[in-house]
Write an enzyme that holds these catalytic residues in place. Structure first.
Site, mmCIF file in Angstrom:
data_model
loop_
_atom_site.group_PDB
_atom_site.id
_atom_site.type_symbol
_atom_site.label_atom_id
_atom_site.label_comp_id
_atom_site.label_asym_id
_atom_site.label_seq_id
_atom_site.Cartn_x
_atom_site.Cartn_y
_atom_site.Cartn_z
ATOM 1 N N LYS A 178 -62.387 13.487 -29.797
ATOM 2 C CA LYS A 178 -62.445 12.271 -29.018
ATOM 3 C C LYS A 178 -63.785 12.248 -28.288
ATOM 4 O O LYS A 178 -63.975 12.942 -27.301
ATOM 5 C CB LYS A 178 -61.312 12.179 -27.995
ATOM 6 C CG LYS A 178 -61.234 10.809 -27.318
ATOM 7 C CD LYS A 178 -60.646 10.836 -25.913
ATOM 8 C CE LYS A 178 -61.696 11.187 -24.903
ATOM 9 N NZ LYS A 178 -62.774 10.111 -24.811
ATOM 10 N N GLU A 254 -65.955 23.578 -20.622
ATOM 11 C CA GLU A 254 -67.343 23.509 -20.172
ATOM 12 C C GLU A 254 -67.402 22.405 -19.138
ATOM 13 O O GLU A 254 -67.386 21.229 -19.477
ATOM 14 C CB GLU A 254 -68.266 23.222 -21.364
ATOM 15 C CG GLU A 254 -68.359 24.344 -22.360
ATOM 16 C CD GLU A 254 -69.175 25.513 -21.831
ATOM 17 O OE1 GLU A 254 -69.234 26.539 -22.518
ATOM 18 O OE2 GLU A 254 -69.758 25.399 -20.731
ATOM 19 N N CYS A 288 -75.372 19.162 -17.154
ATOM 20 C CA CYS A 288 -74.489 20.045 -16.393
ATOM 21 C C CYS A 288 -75.245 21.228 -15.806
ATOM 22 O O CYS A 288 -74.781 21.862 -14.868
ATOM 23 C CB CYS A 288 -73.394 20.558 -17.294
ATOM 24 S SG CYS A 288 -74.050 21.428 -18.734
ATOM 25 N N GLU A 385 -72.002 17.486 -7.299
ATOM 26 C CA GLU A 385 -72.911 17.341 -8.438
ATOM 27 C C GLU A 385 -73.451 15.914 -8.437
ATOM 28 O O GLU A 385 -72.717 14.959 -8.630
ATOM 29 C CB GLU A 385 -72.145 17.634 -9.725
ATOM 30 C CG GLU A 385 -72.968 17.636 -10.967
ATOM 31 C CD GLU A 385 -72.127 17.935 -12.195
ATOM 32 O OE1 GLU A 385 -70.986 17.435 -12.279
ATOM 33 O OE2 GLU A 385 -72.603 18.680 -13.067
HETATM 34 N N1 LIG Z 1 -70.517 22.583 -18.871
HETATM 35 C C1 LIG Z 1 -71.019 21.817 -19.820
HETATM 36 O O1 LIG Z 1 -71.425 22.280 -20.906
HETATM 37 C C2 LIG Z 1 -71.113 20.334 -19.591
HETATM 38 C C3 LIG Z 1 -71.840 19.590 -20.513
HETATM 39 C C4 LIG Z 1 -71.946 18.199 -20.297
HETATM 40 C C5 LIG Z 1 -71.334 17.593 -19.196
HETATM 41 N N2 LIG Z 1 -70.634 18.365 -18.341
HETATM 42 C C6 LIG Z 1 -70.024 17.757 -17.172
HETATM 43 O O2 LIG Z 1 -69.394 16.501 -17.524
HETATM 44 C C7 LIG Z 1 -69.518 15.578 -16.437
HETATM 45 C C8 LIG Z 1 -70.169 14.299 -16.924
HETATM 46 O O3 LIG Z 1 -69.607 13.883 -18.140
HETATM 47 P P1 LIG Z 1 -68.497 12.753 -18.148
HETATM 48 O O4 LIG Z 1 -68.733 11.751 -17.079
HETATM 49 O O5 LIG Z 1 -68.351 12.265 -19.545
HETATM 50 O O6 LIG Z 1 -67.188 13.598 -17.761
HETATM 51 P P2 LIG Z 1 -65.676 13.133 -17.817
HETATM 52 O O7 LIG Z 1 -64.887 14.334 -17.489
HETATM 53 O O8 LIG Z 1 -65.446 11.886 -17.056
HETATM 54 O O9 LIG Z 1 -65.426 12.755 -19.379
HETATM 55 C C9 LIG Z 1 -65.605 13.720 -20.373
HETATM 56 C C10 LIG Z 1 -64.722 13.341 -21.564
HETATM 57 O O10 LIG Z 1 -63.377 13.394 -21.140
HETATM 58 C C11 LIG Z 1 -62.719 12.169 -21.418
HETATM 59 N N3 LIG Z 1 -61.677 11.969 -20.413
HETATM 60 C C12 LIG Z 1 -61.808 11.482 -19.159
HETATM 61 N N4 LIG Z 1 -60.610 11.479 -18.539
HETATM 62 C C13 LIG Z 1 -59.705 11.992 -19.427
HETATM 63 C C14 LIG Z 1 -58.304 12.246 -19.405
HETATM 64 N N5 LIG Z 1 -57.567 11.997 -18.311
HETATM 65 N N6 LIG Z 1 -57.707 12.772 -20.511
HETATM 66 C C15 LIG Z 1 -58.441 13.032 -21.613
HETATM 67 N N7 LIG Z 1 -59.770 12.821 -21.704
HETATM 68 C C16 LIG Z 1 -60.391 12.304 -20.615
HETATM 69 C C17 LIG Z 1 -63.823 11.142 -21.383
HETATM 70 O O11 LIG Z 1 -63.453 9.976 -22.091
HETATM 71 C C18 LIG Z 1 -64.945 11.917 -22.067
HETATM 72 O O12 LIG Z 1 -64.752 11.874 -23.466
HETATM 73 C C19 LIG Z 1 -70.357 16.272 -15.393
HETATM 74 O O13 LIG Z 1 -69.527 16.860 -14.415
HETATM 75 C C20 LIG Z 1 -71.077 17.372 -16.180
HETATM 76 O O14 LIG Z 1 -71.439 18.463 -15.368
HETATM 77 C C21 LIG Z 1 -70.507 19.730 -18.497
HETATM 78 O O1 LIG Z 2 -75.075 18.840 -19.965
HETATM 79 C C1 LIG Z 2 -74.722 19.818 -20.537
HETATM 80 C C2 LIG Z 2 -75.458 20.389 -21.709
HETATM 81 O O2 LIG Z 2 -74.776 21.555 -22.088
HETATM 82 C C3 LIG Z 2 -76.880 20.581 -21.347
HETATM 83 S S1 LIG Z 2 -77.790 21.590 -22.422
HETATM 84 O O3 LIG Z 2 -78.635 20.716 -23.242
HETATM 85 O O4 LIG Z 2 -76.844 22.372 -23.269
HETATM 86 O O5 LIG Z 2 -78.592 22.471 -21.550
#
Ligand SMILES: NC(=O)c1ccc[n+]([C@@H]2O[C@H](COP(=O)([O-])OP(=O)(O)OC[C@H]3O[C@@H](n4cnc5c(N)ncnc54)[C@H](O)[C@@H]3O)[C@@H](O)[C@H]2O)c1
Ligand SMILES: O=C[C@H](O)CS(=O)(=O)O
Length: 483
Positions: A178, A254, A288, A385
């Site tokens: 998804k 993650e 992130c 964040e």
């Molecule tokens: N640690 C990592 O590798 C990493 C990488 C990228 C982003 N992030 C984190 O993600 C966040 C930003 O991304 P975002 O806004 O897309 O995050 P988000 O958690 O809002 O959404 C992430 C995914 O989860 C889905 N989602 C949201 N609510 C859901 C639910 N209740 N049930 C199932 N799926 C659901 C969204 O549609 C999307 O596909 C930031 O906090 C960032 O730090 C972490």
């Molecule tokens: O935002 C999260 C991603 O994992 C960043 S990175 O490109 O892997 O550093």
């Protein structure tokens, strides 16, 4: 404008492009100008269950292949992506907004996980263990965990997908993905190239839709799904952990970050500025592992602040496909509002704006790259964040205080620090509470290194030789007397 021959708009289930049952669609917008790029199928719980069943049916034949046979499919997929790097990058910039140079880099970064795990899949070794008991022989084998659900974010619409799907397929699992509703086009064209690579129907499925709760409910509640791999916010990660409990799914998480970026008094300040530009402003601060707090030792605070502000002031923001810009828009209006709220709170508590500080008055969701001084650890921007192009500078006196400040949040994903004292480097690297540390380096992510966090930044690691383990189970075989 070089774009893929076709933009895929339908979901991908069992090797077929399919509409939602009610034929509903939703618009995917360009965050640089708000224009609609495409209308994409808006699936829900019922269609998700169909995708899970397709993955279940495809599993026996896929896991029966040898690792080398699966590797050959992945290598073909990798080559097709590399050949299409430019159109894929342009489509990614269109739907996510990042500068074209960053999108080109993400396509290569995402493809590198397919290349890496095409090889790692052939090294999922078992073991033979000397038996403590006479007449028995002890061995272990590695087996694929089964049907995997993957849920990914909008900020890296290509690489966050391949960082999960590549190890899963290499291990012999099948996947229901998804993607984020904001950026489904990059996911769908990855599916199209997987089909072109000959990856069998049902092995890789993509369910598009805006009702994340309904799709997520199907994925988390189905006993057929044996693992959920999630990348996104900590808040949603916690919800999914709870939802997966009823079927005891294996999970990879993650989650959110709040990386400290520490500049000690013995740092090379020019190198630290270069590192801060990467660690803070890549993807307009929407990663992130972005530096979320810049901790600068007292004696170099003013010099570093001025150097950084001068460098940040040269960053140009604009639509990725209309020029060579270093900053793109944020993903939506809510993201702009959150950044503004962090700046407003900081200023209300005494912080000053050295450069930036305002949204761009354009059609899109642009925000000026910003540097704040006089930030303290009790401000919102130091504890949440920000996920935007704002560098908040916090002054510290001692090494011990820097470590205390760095470790004071619930996050533990990445951290960065600049120092040329080897004793300090070892002490600080070992004291920081996080999964990844950049030492005199602001760019730490690659396919060969274990990516992941501790505390409330997640579970498990992606990439590296560790990344495939989360898609495998260890089975212990005890042989009775064969004598
Ligand atoms: N640690 C990592 O590798 C990493 C990488 C990228 C982003 N992030 C984190 O993600 C966040 C930003 O991304 P975002 O806004 O897309 O995050 P988000 O958690 O809002 O959404 C992430 C995914 O989860 C889905 N989602 C949201 N609510 C859901 C639910 N209740 N049930 C199932 N799926 C659901 C969204 O549609 C999307 O596909 C930031 O906090 C960032 O730090 C972490
Ligand atoms: O935002 C999260 C991603 O994992 C960043 S990175 O490109 O892997 O550093």
């Amino acid at each position: 404008m070089m774009m893929p021959e076709v933009i895929y708009r339908q979901a991908f289930i069992n090797g077929q492009w399919c509409d939602a049952q009610d034929k509903s669609t939703y618009p995917v917008n360009n965050p640089a100008n708000g224009e609609v790029i495409a209308h994409v199928s808006n699936l829900g719980e019922t269609e998700t269950l169909e995708a899970i069943d397709a993955a279940r049916q495809a599993l026996p034949a896929w896991q029966k292949l040898t690792a080398k046979q699966r590797s050959q499919y992945l290598q073909t997929w990798y080559q097709l992506i590399i050949e299409q790097q430019e159109p894929l990058a342009r489509l990614l910039s269109l739907e996510q907004g990042k500068p074209l140079t960053e999108s080109r880099g993400e396509i290569l970064y995402g493809a590198s996980f397919i290349e890496w795990f095409a090889e790692e899949g052939k090294r999922t070794y078992g073991e033979t263990i000397p038996s403590p008991l006479p007449g028995r022989r002890i061995t272990t084998i590695k087996q694929p965990i089964g049907v995997v659900a993957a849920i990914t974010p909008w900020n890296f619409p290509n690489a966050m997908i391949t960082r999960k799907v590549a190890p899963a397929l290499a291990a012999g699992c099948t996947v229901v993905l998804k993607p984020a509703p904001e950026t489904p086009l990059s996911a769908l064209i990855l599916a199209a190239l997987a089909k072109k690579a000959g990856i069998p129907d049902g092995v890789f499925n993509v369910v598009t839709g805006t009702d994340a709760v309904a799709i997520g409910r199907a994925l988390t509640q189905s006993p057929v799904v044996r693992k959920l791999s999630f990348t996104g916010s900590t808040h949603v990660g916690k919800l999914l952990m709870a939802q997966c409990a009823s079927t005891v799914k294996k999970m990879s998480l993650e989650l959110g970050g709040n990386a400290p970026f520490i500049v000690f008094d013995d740092a090379d300040l020019d190198a630290a500025v270069t590192g801060a530009l990467t660690a803070k402003f890549r993807n307009s601060g929407q990663t992130c592992v972005c530096a979320n707090r810049l901790l600068v030792q007292d004696s170099v605070y003013d010099a570093f602040s001025q150097k950084l502000a001068s460098a940040v002031a040269t960053l140009q923001a604009g639509p990725a496909l209309e020029g060579d810009f270093q900053q793109g828009p944020l993903i939506n209006a809510a993201a702009v509002a959150k950044v503004q709220s962090h700046i407003d709170d900081a200023r209300q508590h005494g912080a000053q704006v050295l450069t930036g500080g305002q949204p761009y008055l354009q059609d899109g969701f642009f925000f000026q790259p910003t540097v704040l001084t006089g930030v303290t650890e009790n401000m919102l921007i130091a504890n949440e964040e920000t996920f935007g192009p704002v560098a908040p500078l916090i002054r510290f006196q001692t090494e011990e205080q820097a470590i205390q400040l760095a470790n004071q949040t619930e996050s533990g994903l990445a951290a960065y620090f600049y120092s040329r004292d080897i004793g300090r480097i070892v002490r600080v690297a070992e004291a920081l509470e996080c999964g990844m540390v950049g030492i005199n380096e602001g760019a730490i992510s690659n396919e060969s290194a274990p990516f992941g966090g501790i505390k409330q930044s997640g579970l498990g690691r992606e990439g590296s030789r560790h990344g495939i383990e989360d898609y495998m189970e260890i089975k212990y075989l005890c042989f009775g007397s064969l004598d």
